[in-house]
Design an enzyme around this catalytic site. Structure first.
Site, PDB file in Angstrom:
ATOM      1  N   CYS A 142     103.073 -40.724 -69.883  1.00  0.00           N
ATOM      2  CA  CYS A 142     103.738 -41.432 -70.974  1.00  0.00           C
ATOM      3  C   CYS A 142     103.329 -42.909 -70.998  1.00  0.00           C
ATOM      4  O   CYS A 142     102.206 -43.229 -71.351  1.00  0.00           O
ATOM      5  CB  CYS A 142     105.242 -41.250 -70.864  1.00  0.00           C
ATOM      6  SG  CYS A 142     106.108 -41.487 -72.425  1.00  0.00           S
ATOM      7  N   HIS A 153     105.721 -35.511 -70.946  1.00  0.00           N
ATOM      8  CA  HIS A 153     106.557 -35.437 -69.745  1.00  0.00           C
ATOM      9  C   HIS A 153     106.433 -34.068 -69.087  1.00  0.00           C
ATOM     10  O   HIS A 153     107.136 -33.128 -69.470  1.00  0.00           O
ATOM     11  CB  HIS A 153     108.018 -35.699 -70.108  1.00  0.00           C
ATOM     12  CG  HIS A 153     108.322 -37.119 -70.441  1.00  0.00           C
ATOM     13  ND1 HIS A 153     109.088 -37.934 -69.632  1.00  0.00           N
ATOM     14  CD2 HIS A 153     107.946 -37.885 -71.491  1.00  0.00           C
ATOM     15  CE1 HIS A 153     109.182 -39.136 -70.185  1.00  0.00           C
ATOM     16  NE2 HIS A 153     108.501 -39.126 -71.317  1.00  0.00           N
ATOM     17  N   GLU A 213     107.492 -33.108 -66.247  1.00  0.00           N
ATOM     18  CA  GLU A 213     108.563 -32.761 -65.291  1.00  0.00           C
ATOM     19  C   GLU A 213     109.578 -31.790 -65.882  1.00  0.00           C
ATOM     20  O   GLU A 213     110.423 -31.266 -65.155  1.00  0.00           O
ATOM     21  CB  GLU A 213     109.263 -34.035 -64.792  1.00  0.00           C
ATOM     22  CG  GLU A 213     110.320 -34.621 -65.698  1.00  0.00           C
ATOM     23  CD  GLU A 213     109.747 -35.258 -66.952  1.00  0.00           C
ATOM     24  OE1 GLU A 213     110.450 -35.316 -67.974  1.00  0.00           O
ATOM     25  OE2 GLU A 213     108.586 -35.706 -66.906  1.00  0.00           O
TER      26      GLU A 213
END
Length: 379
Positions: A263, A353, A355
């Site tokens: 990001c 992202h 995660e």
């Protein structure tokens, strides 16, 4: 009287800098707030969204009509607090229902002083932002709210996101360590520009001891850890202002230490390599953005939260002071650069992202790719 009952009766108005207004009811804290109006297309994961530091100084409009159904728990927060400046929903849940819920979303917003508004046409607002672009906004609630003309002028006096240097405002002030799960295999220095708590957990799951460092950390402090790899996190603000992280990353590139950025970290890598950055019209926010990995040809559904992008050529390999670089990932909606990969040094980044908090797990392999770089460097 409960917060929800009070909000249901308290008038509120949302005012955009171009003069468009929406009237509804207070949601969360009663008062006033300012920020950049952006919309998120995620249908779930609102708790992770609210606690994502990348949303600092932004007023988030939820495109999903029903928000707050599962309440708020004590496990899913991605940082120490809610970071959004304001929150906009159409139909808030009257009664949350989930076995992990500890309180309602309305109560949590009020407890943390987050001013919101409900009962407005969020579809019309989203269409307006999509056509006109993200812009400054104010939410005002309570009895005796001033006339709209004066409120518009107040909104126009609020600071813009362009030129905002915010990463130090959301970063930790003291370093902390997330231990490896199982046997320790690597040491990772993670520069916190607005990191989400799930990110070091994903690295820890792969045997990394993660040292989360403040945004103000120095190159000497990074290498005092003898890291096997360096990670640059997500974060808020305009990457054009992030001169210290850019210089920090250049120092890592010069040492050829395995490097991974996500990001904001992707934008920092772009700048470190000599590319420019620019503000997107309305950005990418949500957990359903299609991205193609050009290495494998695979299309991933990914989680995004960014309003700026890297200005790099899509279809050619570029020469930089650190060797050749190519665009590794691209957004299939609008051809925005979604990843960079150095071909002569162990470094790469993505604009989204991986995660998956909240979001799909399509991009989890990127953490494995980082592990492979660290293994290769040792070999």
């Amino acid at each position: 009287m409960t917060t929800s009952a009070r909000g249901a009766r308290t008038p509120a108005v949302l005012v955009l800098e171009d003069g468009r207004t929406f009237r509804g009811r207070a949601y969360g804290a009663v008062g006033e707030t300012f920020g950049e109006a952006v919309f998120s297309t995620g249908m779930t994961g609102y708790q992770e969204t609210l606690t994502d530091p990348s949303y600092h100084r932004q007023v988030v409009v939820m495109t999903a009509p029903h928000v707050g159904n599962t309440g708020v728990n004590d496990e899913d927060g991605e940082s120490r607090r809610i970071w959004v400046s304001g929150y906009v929903v159409r139909d808030p849940a009257r009664i949350p229902s989930n076995w992990r819920s500890r309180r309602s979303l309305d109560e949590e917003l009020a407890a943390q002083g987050v001013v919101g508004i409900s009962g407005i046409d969020t579809r019309a607002l989203t269409r307006h932002l999509r056509e006109r672009g993200a812009m400054r906004v104010g939410i005002f609630s309570g009895e005796g709210v001033a006339d709209e003309a004066s409120l518009v002028e107040r909104v126009r006096q609020a600071p813009q996101m362009t030129g905002a240097d915010l990463s130090e405002e959301v970063s930790v002030t003291e370093a902390y360590t997330v231990p490896a799960q199982g046997a320790k295999r690597f040491t990772v220095a993670a520069v916190d520009l607005g990191i989400k708590s799930m990110t070091p957990q994903r690295l820890a799951e792969r045997g990394a001891e993660v040292h989360v460092l403040p945004a103000t950390t120095t190159l000497e402090e990074i290498y005092a850890l003898s890291p096997d790899g360096v990670f640059f996190s997500n974060g808020p603000g305009d990457p054009a202002t992030a001169d210290h992280p850019v210089e920090l990353m250049r120092g890592v590139l010069e040492r050829s230490t395995p490097l991974f950025g996500i990001c904001f970290g992707n934008q920092i890598l772009g700048r470190a390599l000599g590319f420019g950055t620019y503000k997107l019209k309305y950005g990418h926010r949500g957990i359903n953005q299609p991205v193609q990995d050009r290495t494998t040809g695979k299309v991933e559904v990914t989680a995004h939260n960014h309003g700026f992008a890297v200005d790099a050529p899509l279809d050619e390999v570029s020469q930089t002071p650190y060797g050749r670089v190519r665009v590794s990932h691209v957004c299939l909606n609008d051809d925005v650069v979604e990843g960079l990969e150095l071909l002569d040094r162990p470094a790469f980044s993505v604009q989204y992202h991986p995660e998956a908090a909240a979001g799909p797990h399509d991009a989890a392999y990127l953490f494995d790719r980082f592990v492979s770089l660290m293994e290769g460097q040792r070999a």
